[in-house]
Design a protein around this motif. Structure first.
Motif, mmCIF file in Angstrom:
data_model
loop_
_atom_site.group_PDB
_atom_site.id
_atom_site.type_symbol
_atom_site.label_atom_id
_atom_site.label_comp_id
_atom_site.label_asym_id
_atom_site.label_seq_id
_atom_site.Cartn_x
_atom_site.Cartn_y
_atom_site.Cartn_z
ATOM 1 N N TYR A 238 31.473 29.071 41.086
ATOM 2 C CA TYR A 238 30.286 29.182 41.930
ATOM 3 C C TYR A 238 29.009 29.094 41.100
ATOM 4 C CZ TYR A 238 26.877 31.563 44.988
ATOM 5 O OH TYR A 238 25.763 31.905 45.712
ATOM 6 N N LEU A 239 29.000 29.739 39.934
ATOM 7 C CA LEU A 239 27.829 29.719 39.055
ATOM 8 C C LEU A 239 28.152 28.969 37.761
ATOM 9 C CD1 LEU A 239 26.328 33.324 39.373
ATOM 10 C CD2 LEU A 239 25.603 31.220 40.508
ATOM 11 N N THR A 364 29.680 35.430 49.118
ATOM 12 C CA THR A 364 31.056 35.528 49.617
ATOM 13 C C THR A 364 31.519 34.211 50.223
ATOM 14 O OG1 THR A 364 30.733 37.886 50.067
ATOM 15 C CG2 THR A 364 32.569 36.793 51.188
ATOM 16 N N TYR A 365 30.648 33.583 50.998
ATOM 17 C CA TYR A 365 31.004 32.309 51.625
ATOM 18 C C TYR A 365 31.357 31.261 50.568
ATOM 19 C CZ TYR A 365 30.431 27.753 53.781
ATOM 20 O OH TYR A 365 30.635 26.444 54.186
ATOM 21 N N TRP A 366 30.523 31.120 49.540
ATOM 22 C CA TRP A 366 30.745 30.065 48.563
ATOM 23 C C TRP A 366 31.985 30.324 47.704
ATOM 24 C CZ3 TRP A 366 28.825 25.651 49.481
ATOM 25 C CH2 TRP A 366 27.553 25.508 50.060
ATOM 26 N N LEU A 371 37.872 29.076 46.653
ATOM 27 C CA LEU A 371 39.289 29.467 46.681
ATOM 28 C C LEU A 371 40.079 28.566 47.634
ATOM 29 C CD1 LEU A 371 40.600 33.119 47.031
ATOM 30 C CD2 LEU A 371 41.648 31.265 48.280
ATOM 31 N N LEU A 372 39.563 28.383 48.846
ATOM 32 C CA LEU A 372 40.290 27.605 49.847
ATOM 33 C C LEU A 372 40.377 26.129 49.483
ATOM 34 C CD1 LEU A 372 38.908 29.289 53.079
ATOM 35 C CD2 LEU A 372 41.234 29.413 52.189
ATOM 36 N N ASP A 373 39.455 25.630 48.661
ATOM 37 C CA ASP A 373 39.552 24.236 48.226
ATOM 38 C C ASP A 373 40.847 23.984 47.466
ATOM 39 O OD1 ASP A 373 37.157 23.653 49.394
ATOM 40 O OD2 ASP A 373 35.979 23.729 47.535
ATOM 41 N N GLU A 448 45.148 27.307 38.484
ATOM 42 C CA GLU A 448 45.835 27.239 39.785
ATOM 43 C C GLU A 448 46.515 28.572 40.110
ATOM 44 O OE1 GLU A 448 48.512 23.939 39.397
ATOM 45 O OE2 GLU A 448 46.964 22.503 39.906
ATOM 46 N N GLY A 449 45.781 29.653 39.874
ATOM 47 C CA GLY A 449 46.371 30.971 40.079
ATOM 48 C C GLY A 449 46.738 31.249 41.525
ATOM 49 N N PHE A 450 45.858 30.868 42.479
ATOM 50 C CA PHE A 450 46.126 31.152 43.888
ATOM 51 C C PHE A 450 47.191 30.234 44.471
ATOM 52 C CE2 PHE A 450 41.840 32.828 43.224
ATOM 53 C CZ PHE A 450 41.940 34.073 43.815
ATOM 54 N N SER A 451 47.389 29.074 43.888
ATOM 55 C CA SER A 451 48.362 28.129 44.447
ATOM 56 C C SER A 451 49.677 28.127 43.688
ATOM 57 C CB SER A 451 47.767 26.718 44.434
ATOM 58 O OG SER A 451 47.427 26.329 43.104
ATOM 59 N N HIS A 452 49.623 28.172 42.362
ATOM 60 C CA HIS A 452 50.835 28.008 41.563
ATOM 61 C C HIS A 452 51.369 29.346 41.049
ATOM 62 C CE1 HIS A 452 53.745 25.844 39.205
ATOM 63 N NE2 HIS A 452 53.312 26.394 38.076
#
Length: 518
Positions: A238-239, A364-366, A371-373, A448-452
């Motif tokens: 994000y930053l 929070t939105y960004w 994450l969802l990307d 890829e922590g959230f996916s893998h």
């Protein structure tokens, strides 16, 4: 073959100069019996050795064996020494000292301030210092070291005062002047370690260009609360890493989000978007923690974030499960302005200025969008990402713990029936919120922590309950257990163990695709 006479002469040789000779070896329970320290015991002992033995020298192997037999036979010698101690020590004085020590120890545990050891009374002068027998030969109280070790571990976790039976006084229970308790030492060492880690984070974040790779390595084992908001914003992308560009980027992204609200949010009542908004409105009260979600301000914020994201991502739109992913980001960012609140489940944002809350909403939105990307295929039509991950989980568990896999298959429990929610909500419905935040520290540190990496966390999470799973013999009980796992009391240590096991599985299986093949 040497004769018996030669062998006898061999054992009579002086062993002090023979290389590799057998020397006295004493353990914690059998320290050396020093004649200088035990002069009183030796004088009071009527028993005279049948064979004259020179001091500090073993003349024959038979005598050496008899002198060291107490290392294996803890019977006769101990009884003799206890009898000698009883002859030389005043029992009343010993018991009075024991009671006084235990009484002082209980008072010290009841008061936080350190207590000074009271001066001994005149009649207790003979035992103001431990008797020589208690110093030199711990075989008299050889159970003290064992019982103190176990009691010290219990006292560190349980504040209940110790209750000992009437026995010899335990000198270890007396707090010396200026010496902290073991639990104090542990907590101070822990706080020093945490302070050192916090300094490392602050140094990294203050650099002109933050080394993101080093920041990921440091964040893998958890991020300190004061620097977590900024660290998450950097790790999520994000930053920027450049310190000078961050304020301008932050301001620009926040204005962009507010423009989205003005442009899109009024369309929530349009016929095209009514279903999406109604589903969001229904799902938000079902989220946790209730104390946070039921605040009207929070409900409005979450509705705006989810609706704007759904409108801007028509390929997937809003899907149940996305709503849970907003909470960790919002809680972490708002905690930066509610420092005194320790329980993340009971945050009250009414004390936070409205302008700050607006900025937290944009951040929070960004971050949620970033994450969802990476896992958007989890929420497209038919959710193929989740279907694939559940299948991979099944194959992985069949390799790492075949009995658990066969037990589930035998009782016709399908992985999709319990693991779908694990993938859809990223274990948020299975863990307390503070554990989820700690888990996401590592997820954002892993590529890829959230996916893998999440796949291996789920595998470790399932195997963690293998004992309870194998004990269940019914489909309904198995499914109820897997959908309501007892994690309400989990803390950061449990998450750290889970992540360590997940990393081990990833190291063994991630680069070995044949492990997945049957």
């Amino acid at each position: 073959m040497a004769s018996d006479g030669a062998r006898k002469q061999f054992w009579k040789r002086s062993t002090s100069k023979v290389p590799g000779s057998i020397q006295h070896v004493y353990g914690a329970q059998h320290p050396p019996f020093d004649p200088l320290l035990h002069s009183t015991l030796l004088k009071s002992t009527p028993k005279v050795p049948t064979t004259p033995v020179k001091a500090k020298r073993v003349s024959t192997f038979q005598e050496f064996e008899s002198n060291t037999s107490d290392a294996w036979d803890a019977g006769e010698d101990d009884d003799e020494l206890l009898a000698m101690a009883a002859q030389s020590l005043n029992t009343e004085v010993v018991m009075e000292t024991a009671h006084r020590v235990l009484r002082n120890h209980s008072q010290q545990q009841g008061r936080p301030a350190p207590q000074q050891v009271p001066t001994p009374e005149p009649e207790l002068q003979p035992v103001a210092e431990p008797p020589p027998a208690l110093i030199g030969d711990l075989r008299l109280v050889k159970s003290v070291s064992e019982s103190h070790t176990s009691c010290a571990a219990e006292s560190a976790s349980d504040p209940v005062p110790l209750q000992r039976s009437q026995s010899l006084p335990h000198s270890a229970t007396v707090t010396l002047g200026g010496m902290p308790e073991p639990s104090t030492l542990g907590s101070s060492a822990l706080s020093e370690r945490e302070a050192s880690r916090l300094d490392k984070f602050k140094q990294l974040l203050a650099e002109p260009n933050t080394d993101l790779e080093e920041l990921r390595k440091l964040s893998w084992s958890g991020i300190p609360k004061p620097v977590r908001p900024m660290t998450w914003k950097l790790l999520s992308g994000y930053l920027p890493a450049n310190v000078e560009r961050r304020p301008a980027t932050l301001q620009r992204k926040q204005k962009e989000y507010f423009a989205f609200i003005e442009h899109y949010y009024d369309s929530r009542n349009d016929e095209v978007h009514q279903d999406t908004y109604r589903q969001i409105h229904i799902d938000i009260p079902r989220m946790s923690p209730e104390a946070l979600i039921l605040q009207p301000k929070v409900t409005e914020i979450f509705e705006r974030i989810l609706f704007i994201w759904a409108i801007r991502h028509p390929a997937s739109g809003y899907v149940q499960g996305i709503n849970d992913l907003v909470t960790p980001f919002f809680v972490v960012f708002i905690c930066e302005y509610i420092v005194e609140e320790e329980d993340v489940d009971r945050l009250n944002i009414s004390r936070v200025p409205a302008e700050v809350v607006r900025n937290v909403e944009a951040d929070t939105y960004w971050c949620m969008s970033k994450l969802l990307d990476g896992i958007q295929d989890n929420y497209t039509f038919a959710q193929p990402g989740i279907q694939m991950k559940v299948k991979m989980l099944e194959e992985l568990v069949s390799r790492i713990d075949e009995p658990v896999h066969q037990h589930l298959d035998q009782h016709e429990v399908r992985y999709l029936q319990f693991a779908f929610r694990w993938m859809n909500n990223l274990l948020m419905r299975e863990l307390p919120l503070h554990c989820t935040i700690r888990l996401w520290d590592t997820y954002q540190s892993e590529p890829e922590g959230f996916s893998h990496f999440h796949l291996y966390v789920c595998a470790a999470f399932l195997v963690r309950w293998r004992k309870e799973i194998l004990e269940e013999r019914d489909f309904q009980e198995l499914l109820l257990f897997l959908q309501n796992l007892p994690t309400a009391c989990w803390g950061d240590e449990d998450i750290s163990l889970l992540l360590a096991e997940a990393y081990r599985l990833k190291f063994a299986f991630a680069d070995a695709p044949n492990h997945y093949k049957k």
